[in-house]
Design a protein around this motif. Structure first.
Motif, short mmCIF file in Angstrom:
data_model
loop_
_atom_site.label_atom_id
_atom_site.label_comp_id
_atom_site.label_asym_id
_atom_site.label_seq_id
_atom_site.Cartn_x
_atom_site.Cartn_y
_atom_site.Cartn_z
N GLU A 246 -9.31 -12.14 -11.65
CA GLU A 246 -10.78 -10.67 -12.01
C GLU A 246 -10.21 -9.27 -10.82
N GLU A 247 -11.50 -8.09 -11.71
CA GLU A 247 -10.78 -6.88 -11.53
C GLU A 247 -9.71 -6.84 -10.95
N ALA A 248 -8.33 -6.91 -12.38
CA ALA A 248 -7.37 -6.05 -12.09
C ALA A 248 -7.01 -4.80 -11.40
N HIS A 249 -7.78 -4.32 -12.08
CA HIS A 249 -8.01 -3.02 -11.51
C HIS A 249 -7.34 -2.59 -10.46
N GLN A 250 -8.34 -3.30 -9.61
CA GLN A 250 -8.37 -3.24 -8.19
C GLN A 250 -7.02 -3.48 -7.86
N LEU A 251 -6.80 -4.59 -7.58
CA LEU A 251 -5.29 -4.76 -6.48
C LEU A 251 -3.90 -4.09 -7.79
N LEU A 252 -4.21 -3.76 -8.78
CA LEU A 252 -3.10 -2.90 -9.33
C LEU A 252 -2.58 -1.19 -9.03
N ARG A 253 -3.99 -0.94 -7.91
CA ARG A 253 -4.28 0.84 -7.70
C ARG A 253 -3.09 0.15 -6.32
N LEU A 254 -2.81 -0.62 -6.29
CA LEU A 254 -1.94 -0.86 -4.61
C LEU A 254 -0.29 -1.03 -5.03
N GLU A 255 0.59 -0.68 -5.05
CA GLU A 255 2.25 0.01 -5.31
C GLU A 255 2.82 -1.45 -5.32
N GLN A 256 2.32 -1.93 -4.32
CA GLN A 256 3.55 -3.09 -4.43
C GLN A 256 3.32 -3.76 -4.78
N ALA A 257 2.16 -3.99 -4.88
CA ALA A 257 1.37 -5.17 -5.58
C ALA A 257 1.79 -5.31 -7.68
N ARG A 258 1.28 -3.68 -7.30
CA ARG A 258 1.91 -3.32 -8.84
C ARG A 258 3.70 -3.22 -9.75
N GLY A 288 -2.70 -0.33 -13.67
CA GLY A 288 -1.34 0.81 -12.59
C GLY A 288 -1.16 1.17 -13.80
N GLY A 289 -1.08 1.93 -14.36
CA GLY A 289 -0.99 2.18 -15.79
C GLY A 289 0.64 1.98 -15.47
N SER A 290 1.07 1.03 -15.93
CA SER A 290 2.43 0.14 -15.72
C SER A 290 2.40 -0.42 -17.38
N THR A 291 3.74 0.13 -18.57
CA THR A 291 3.26 -0.46 -19.68
C THR A 291 4.45 -1.36 -19.75
N THR A 292 5.39 -1.85 -18.51
CA THR A 292 5.92 -2.65 -18.09
C THR A 292 4.63 -4.41 -18.38
N ILE A 293 3.46 -4.23 -17.27
CA ILE A 293 2.50 -5.16 -17.07
C ILE A 293 1.69 -4.99 -19.10
N ARG A 294 1.65 -3.99 -19.44
CA ARG A 294 0.69 -4.09 -20.45
C ARG A 294 1.41 -4.71 -21.55
N ASP A 295 2.87 -4.07 -21.50
CA ASP A 295 3.79 -5.16 -23.19
C ASP A 295 4.17 -6.67 -22.82
#
Length: 359
Positions: A246-258, A288-295
């Motif tokens: 939930e609220e994945a944007h919060q976790l994906l702000r952390l570089e290691q999590a992303r 997290g700005g990640s095209t890898t996650i999005r795609d």
């Protein structure tokens, strides 16, 4: 409501004529459906496309003097850019609250369960896994109060009853988004620190399973002995691990999590680990700005509820049909309560006490 020749005449005179909403368009293949009629809008190639027809919905409603919510324009099943599907309904089932029939609707043979209906009354289907392939990821988006958490309640209920899926949940809002599940799944994280521990554990489970399946011995459907398995089918001993964030944007702000989520998104399908990311808008900055996650997630279930950002729906629609096949991604929208009504077409149990990897 029964389709007759007048519906074509109205279209030709008030929609497809020169100077009207879709000049040069024709209405074909008109037939009666449950609660109304449907037809195919043939658009002039090179001049108009599907999105033009969708954008003209209000003008077509005016042409037919239709009530709000009773007329739907969407891509056709073929996905051709020179066509659109028009439905006019005497009664839209999306306006009604439908009771959920229970987790027995989940089909373990296909990995599919119904999560609602479309405007024409057909079921909206969701895939947890693809037999002979592996896990299917999720991206669920919607504004505050649009129904995301109630859909996740339904998906977690399917998972809990399946006997084939184990659910782990991360809810950075101290569990407030999914309060009924935080004490009813094998592992729940109520803050980012615990969420990081879970993501590291998910990554370890994935790598352990990768190593196990790469060397395991098994027998194929022709009775041949094989070594190494390139796909995943869940069993009670080795269930699917479904991770809801939930609220994945919060976790994906952390570089290691992303970085860990990127690895999981890319490498977990064949070993039976799936991600369910929940955000408010399905845009890159929420991931997290990640095209890898999005795609990676966009290749699975994409579900968009009402959003406050008008660009978000258009961004998703460029990549996915509204009514995909059961093996393709799909983009349901605008739910009702409890059992969600979704005006887009065809194609997300909490787990058992089984460990995610039991040999």
């Amino acid at each position: 409501m029964v389709a007759d020749s007048s519906v074509v005449e109205i279209f030709n005179e008030r929609v497809g004529a020169s100077g009207y909403a879709l000049p040069g368009a024709k209405l074909t293949d008109v037939a009666s459906i449950k609660n109304g009629w449907a037809g195919v809008i043939k658009l002039p190639p090179g001049k108009l496309a599907t999105q033009n027809a969708i954008s003209a919905t209000e003008m077509v409603m005016s042409a037919y003097d239709a009530e709000p919510g009773s007329l739907v324009i969407e891509p056709t099943a073929s996905g051709r850019a020179s066509e659109a599907r028009l439905m006019v309904l005497s009664q839209n089932p999306l306006h009604d609250t439908l009771p959920w029939p229970g987790p027995g609707e989940f089909d373990p043979a296909t990995g599919i369960a119904p999560i609602g209906i479309y405007a024409d009354g057909e079921p909206a289907l969701y895939r947890f896994y693809q037999p002979g392939s592996g896990a299917v990821h999720d991206l669920i988006a919607g504004a505050i109060g649009s129904g995301k958490s109630r859909l996740v309640d339904e998906l977690l209920a399917y998972e809990r009853a399946s006997g084939l899926i184990v659910s782990w949940v991360i809810d950075p809002q101290r569990g407030q988004s999914l309060p009924d599940w935080m004490d009813n799944v094998p592992w729940s994280a109520r803050d980012l620190e615990e969420g990081m521990r879970m993501i590291r554990a998910v990554h370890r489970v994935m790598l352990t399973r990768n190593a196990y399946f790469a060397t395991m011995s098994w027998t194929d459907d022709k009775g041949r002995k094989r070594r190494g398995k390139a796909h995943f089918d869940p069993t009670p001993d080795i269930p699917l691990l479904s991770v809801t964030i939930e609220e994945a944007h919060q976790l994906l702000r952390l570089e290691q999590a992303r970085e860990l989520v990127e690895d999981i998104a890319k490498m977990s399908r064949k070993c039976g680990v799936r991600l369910r990311l929940i955000v408010q808008v399905p845009l890159l900055d929420q991931l997290g700005g990640s095209t890898t996650i999005r795609d990676s997630l966009a290749s699975g279930n994409v579900i968009v509820f009402r959003t406050a950002n008008p660009l978000s729906g258009h961004g998703i629609q460029r990549h996915h049909p509204r009514r995909p096949t059961p093996t393709a991604p799909y983009v349901p929208q605008r739910p009702t309560h409890r059992r969600h009504g979704l005006p887009t077409r065809r194609l997300l149990p909490t787990g058992t006490n089984a460990h995610p990897l039991r040999r």
